[in-house]
Enzyme design. Structure first.
Site, PDB file in Angstrom:
ATOM      1  N   ASN A  28     -11.396  16.079  -4.172  1.00  0.00           N
ATOM      2  CA  ASN A  28     -11.240  14.680  -3.828  1.00  0.00           C
ATOM      3  C   ASN A  28     -12.635  14.080  -3.807  1.00  0.00           C
ATOM      4  OD1 ASN A  28     -10.580  12.200  -2.749  1.00  0.00           O
ATOM      5  ND2 ASN A  28     -10.250  12.974  -0.677  1.00  0.00           N
ATOM      6  N   GLY A  29     -12.864  12.984  -4.516  1.00  0.00           N
ATOM      7  CA  GLY A  29     -14.189  12.362  -4.509  1.00  0.00           C
ATOM      8  C   GLY A  29     -14.717  12.178  -5.906  1.00  0.00           C
TER       9      GLY A  29
ATOM     10  N   GLU B 230       2.811  -5.796  -1.289  1.00  0.00           N
ATOM     11  CA  GLU B 230       2.649  -4.367  -1.567  1.00  0.00           C
ATOM     12  C   GLU B 230       3.987  -3.634  -1.646  1.00  0.00           C
ATOM     13  OE1 GLU B 230       0.374  -2.213   1.391  1.00  0.00           O
ATOM     14  OE2 GLU B 230       1.155  -3.459   2.996  1.00  0.00           O
TER      15      GLU B 230
ATOM     16  N   ARG C 170      -0.921  10.105   0.442  1.00  0.00           N
ATOM     17  CA  ARG C 170      -2.330   9.880   0.087  1.00  0.00           C
ATOM     18  C   ARG C 170      -2.513   9.604  -1.406  1.00  0.00           C
ATOM     19  NH1 ARG C 170      -5.868  11.849   4.280  1.00  0.00           N
ATOM     20  NH2 ARG C 170      -7.544  11.558   2.797  1.00  0.00           N
TER      21      ARG C 170
ATOM     22  N   LYS D  71      -2.482   5.858   0.830  1.00  0.00           N
ATOM     23  CA  LYS D  71      -2.637   5.595   2.254  1.00  0.00           C
ATOM     24  C   LYS D  71      -4.091   5.543   2.684  1.00  0.00           C
ATOM     25  CE  LYS D  71      -0.849   5.115   6.373  1.00  0.00           C
ATOM     26  NZ  LYS D  71      -0.289   3.782   6.625  1.00  0.00           N
TER      27      LYS D  71
ATOM     28  N   GLU E  10      -0.626 -11.147   7.017  1.00  0.00           N
ATOM     29  CA  GLU E  10      -0.048  -9.795   7.051  1.00  0.00           C
ATOM     30  C   GLU E  10       1.371  -9.803   6.473  1.00  0.00           C
ATOM     31  OE1 GLU E  10      -0.756  -6.856   7.309  1.00  0.00           O
ATOM     32  OE2 GLU E  10       0.884  -5.725   8.203  1.00  0.00           O
TER      33      GLU E  10
ATOM     34  N   HIS F 106      -4.300 -29.156   1.631  1.00  0.00           N
ATOM     35  CA  HIS F 106      -5.533 -29.160   0.837  1.00  0.00           C
ATOM     36  C   HIS F 106      -5.358 -28.436  -0.490  1.00  0.00           C
ATOM     37  CE1 HIS F 106      -7.613 -30.991   4.170  1.00  0.00           C
ATOM     38  NE2 HIS F 106      -7.132 -30.052   4.974  1.00  0.00           N
TER      39      HIS F 106
ATOM     40  N   LYS G 166       2.420  -7.532   3.281  1.00  0.00           N
ATOM     41  CA  LYS G 166       3.521  -6.560   3.321  1.00  0.00           C
ATOM     42  C   LYS G 166       4.467  -6.798   2.141  1.00  0.00           C
ATOM     43  CE  LYS G 166       2.549  -3.739   6.129  1.00  0.00           C
ATOM     44  NZ  LYS G 166       1.224  -4.071   6.048  1.00  0.00           N
TER      45      LYS G 166
ATOM     46  N   CYS H 102      -6.583  11.085  -2.933  1.00  0.00           N
ATOM     47  CA  CYS H 102      -5.852  12.338  -3.021  1.00  0.00           C
ATOM     48  C   CYS H 102      -5.601  13.086  -1.713  1.00  0.00           C
ATOM     49  CB  CYS H 102      -6.581  13.301  -3.948  1.00  0.00           C
ATOM     50  SG  CYS H 102      -7.262  12.525  -5.387  1.00  0.00           S
TER      51      CYS H 102
HETATM   52  C1  F6R Z   1      -1.521  -2.388   4.164  1.00  0.00           C
HETATM   53  C2  F6R Z   1      -2.428  -1.290   4.470  1.00  0.00           C
HETATM   54  C3  F6R Z   1      -3.841  -1.409   4.032  1.00  0.00           C
HETATM   55  C4  F6R Z   1      -4.779  -0.776   5.073  1.00  0.00           C
HETATM   56  C5  F6R Z   1      -6.214  -0.769   4.546  1.00  0.00           C
HETATM   57  C6  F6R Z   1      -7.185  -0.202   5.547  1.00  0.00           C
HETATM   58  O1  F6R Z   1      -0.226  -2.122   4.627  1.00  0.00           O
HETATM   59  O2  F6R Z   1      -2.040  -0.307   5.023  1.00  0.00           O
HETATM   60  O3  F6R Z   1      -4.199  -2.731   3.774  1.00  0.00           O
HETATM   61  O4  F6R Z   1      -4.691  -1.495   6.260  1.00  0.00           O
HETATM   62  O5  F6R Z   1      -6.276   0.002   3.370  1.00  0.00           O
HETATM   63  O6  F6R Z   1      -6.881   1.116   5.863  1.00  0.00           O
HETATM   64  P1  F6R Z   1      -7.436   1.798   7.179  1.00  0.00           P
HETATM   65  O7  F6R Z   1      -6.870   1.071   8.338  1.00  0.00           O
HETATM   66  O8  F6R Z   1      -6.981   3.223   7.094  1.00  0.00           O
HETATM   67  O9  F6R Z   1      -8.924   1.674   7.131  1.00  0.00           O
END
Ligand code: F6R
Length: 647
Positions: free
Chosen positions: A126-127, A523, A52, A642, A516, A539, A520, A27
């Site tokens: 939050n929490g 997600e 967030r 995020k 990666e 394999h 991308k 949040c």
């Molecule tokens: C993917 C992405 C997530 C973050 C992961 C770690 O695009 O953004 O996989 O890399 O949640 O987040 P941080 O770097 O904030 O610890």
């Protein structure tokens, strides 16, 4: 298996059988007191924090001795529409919340703020309040009726009761009431609380969950991170563990501990540009953030090389001798940050000869890793608040390992709990999918590797400087990639928007880039996408390839290490022979791959270990464009948030 050093909030809650009815969230939280229209300031803050969490949102203000609130399931746009049809009265105090739910339905009823039964107290949270079930039972036995399924609501009722017990002439009555309640709570929480009878006061409290305060001219802010108030002020205050922060229109900001002890607030200046929180003409924040990468790479290097070839760390509570004593390195991180860590491993072992392991933070402490005083643990995190990484860091600390944080968010928890910090200077990253922070993390890892090599005498200053010079040329290289992305966009929109699955292959540093690229795409475009070490293909995974399967291959330089290039070319042939459509990321001038590629995406020639800085970019663009072509929300993909502040 050895149990973790301390159980997590979720484990504790699960053990107590509370989880089913508990709503866990990460949040965004906003609080405001000052002369502006509080509802507007709060909504603007929520807009900047929506990355967030976007399952529901709500706002509460105090006007004429009464609380008024609006809350709505779904994105902030729903709350905005509600406010347009039912505007809030004018007010100089307000709070807001945007929620990411992990348990319980993200409906109107469970949206924050939550109010007490008298309607006097409003709380955003939050929490997780671990002992909420017991507290709720006690409240219910006193005749209080619950109106939501949340743990948060108990806090509203408790503060209401506590306020009534604090003498009416107490100079800081609401703060005292909140302080008493905080001492009853177990778990992780950020709280922002207001009372209808206190039109000049708003209270924040934090334990194991982020909260920062902003200081304006006669106005004060609270936010889960500085993005909440970056448009209003650059002056911020770090709030520590178990601290309460009172924002009062006349008295300003007062910080105390949960015990009531005075705390001297630590002020700092936010150096992020306000424009960073705006799209700046791009359709999506992600596109803007991809475009910012040359500057981000340059900023992360700038001014960091010392005269002796070492790296100037931002906060160092480790001596050169500490760095010399290191015998082993662990890198802990999650998601994209863990892929930056995988790339770092290649550089660290090659440049420093120190053994290095990369571990998903969520797994690290559960397998009883072997750590001691001579172990360096590098924690990589954009947000600095990722709970998995934080808990892994704390486990490493409890085993006396030294902790080095690589982080993008100044003042966040991970750097605060690290022994030394190197900040990535990516600026605020709004799009939920990480792009520019990833490139900055890779650069920061190179700098750390060079620092270690230099301090330990494995490389001379001029050797380090030569590599730093190569890194300095990378912003131009990234810029050149960005300038040639039009064919990638076309490919995404014309050929790839409708595919069901996509595979990504790479070797050496190309392997984490393949992972990666797949992440991308998963997600953003909700596609089945998998990244593999190209050598592993035979394999098992090659069975996934059928006629027309798009396979993206990150091809190393033909001038690179040993025979990697020819091995990857063989892998391309293998998948092509089985009908794959091959999309190959290859260096300029590499014609050896051309006959086997249906599409070639060219990147500039650069040293092997630095190549991820250029090969990552087309994959970011590809995922972004496929998602956009499918009509999806690129900046706020479904089910994600995020900052992942739960385990
Ligand atoms: C993917 C992405 C997530 C973050 C992961 C770690 O695009 O953004 O996989 O890399 O949640 O987040 P941080 O770097 O904030 O610890």
């Amino acid at each position: 298996m050895i149990p973790p050093a301390c159980p997590t909030p979720l484990q504790v809650a699960a053990a107590r059988g509370q989880l089913a009815s508990t709503l866990v969230r990460m949040c965004g939280i906003v609080g405001y007191v000052g002369p502006q229209q509080a509802g507007d300031v709060v909504m603007e803050g929520l807009r900047r924090l929506e990355y967030r969490g976007y399952d529901s949102a709500g706002v509460a203000i105090v006007a004429d001795g009464e609380l008024h609130q609006r809350k709505k399931a779904g994105k902030l746009a729903n709350l905005s529409a509600e406010l347009s049809s039912a505007p809030l009265p004018a007010s100089t105090i307000g709070m807001g919340h945007t929620r990411w739910a992990t348990h319980g339905k993200p409906n109107d009823r469970n949206a924050h703020p939550h109010t007490s039964h008298t309607g006097h107290v409003a709380v955003v949270h939050n929490g997780i309040i671990e002992n909420f079930a017991g507290l709720r039972d006690e409240l219910e036995s006193r005749g209080v009726e619950m109106s939501s399924d949340t743990d948060t609501e108990v806090v509203a009722h408790l503060v209401d009761e506590s306020y009534e017990r604090v003498p009416a002439d107490h100079p800081t009555r609401l703060r005292e009431a909140v302080r008493r309640v905080c001492n009853l709570l177990e778990g992780a929480f950020t709280l922002v609380i207001t009372h209808a009878a206190e039109p000049d006061t708003i209270i924040g409290a934090r334990r194991n969950s982020p909260l920062v305060a902003g200081v304006g001219d006669g106005e004060y802010f609270l936010g889960s991170d500085v993005a909440a108030f970056i448009a209003q002020t650059r002056e911020a205050i770090e709030l520590g563990q178990d601290q309460i922060c009172e924002l009062h229109r006349e008295r300003g900001i007062t910080v105390t501990t949960f015990d009531g002890g005075a705390v001297e607030p630590v002020h700092y200046t936010i150096d992020w540009d306000d424009a960073a929180a705006e799209k700046g003409g791009y359709d999506w924040f992600m596109l803007k953030e991809i475009a910012e990468q040359p500057a981000v790479v340059a900023d992360t290097i700038r001014g960091r090389l010392t005269d002796t070839g070492g790296i100037a760390l931002d906060e160092v509570r480790l001596s050169d001798q500490d760095f010399r004593d290191i015998t082993k390195i662990f890198i802990i991180a999650c998601g994209t940050s863990s892929y930056a860590g995988m790339i770092a491993k290649y550089a660290i072992e090659h440049w420093t000869r120190i053994p290095c392991e990369v571990e998903l933070a969520s797994e690290f402490r559960y397998r009883d890793p072997v750590l001691d005083r001579s172990t360096l643990v590098i924690a990589i995190s954009q947000s600095g608040e990722t709970m998995d990484t934080l808990m892994a860091l704390r486990h490493a600390k409890s085993q006396h390992a030294k902790i080095l944080g690589i982080c993008n968010t100044v003042g966040s928890t991970i750097p605060r709990e690290s022994d030394a910090v190197l900040y990535t200077r990516a600026g605020v990253e709004i799009a939920v999918a990480s792009t520019k922070a990833f490139l900055a993390q890779i650069v920061a890892c190179y700098l750390i590797a060079l620092h270690l090599a230099s301090v330990r005498g494995v490389k001379w200053g001029d050797e380090v400087a030569a590599i730093v010079d190569q890194i300095r040329s990378m912003p131009d290289a990234v810029e050149r990639v960005l300038d040639t992305m039009e064919p990638v966009r076309t490919l995404a929109r014309t050929e790839l928007a409708d595919v069901q699955q996509m595979l990504f292959l790479g070797r050496h540093v190309g392997y984490p880039i393949a992972l990666e690229g797949a992440l991308k795409l998963k997600e953003l475009a909700y596609l089945h996408a998998e990244g593999f070490a190209a050598g592993e293909l035979k394999h098992g995974p090659i069975a996934l390839v059928s006629e027309g399967t798009p396979v993206v291959v990150v091809c190393p330089s033909p001038l690179g290490r040993d025979s990697l290039h020819s091995k990857v070319v063989s892998n391309i042939q293998e998948v092509r022979a089985r009908g794959a459509r091959t999309i190959v990321i290859a260096e300029e001038g590499d014609e050896l791959v051309t006959p086997y590629a249906d599409h070639v995406i060219r990147v500039p020639r650069c040293p092997v270990l630095l190549a991820p800085l250029v090969t990552a970019v087309p994959l970011q663009v590809l995922a972004c464009e496929i998602a956009a072509a499918k009509g999806l929300d690129v900046d706020q993909p479904r089910n994600l948030a995020k900052s992942v502040t739960v385990e």
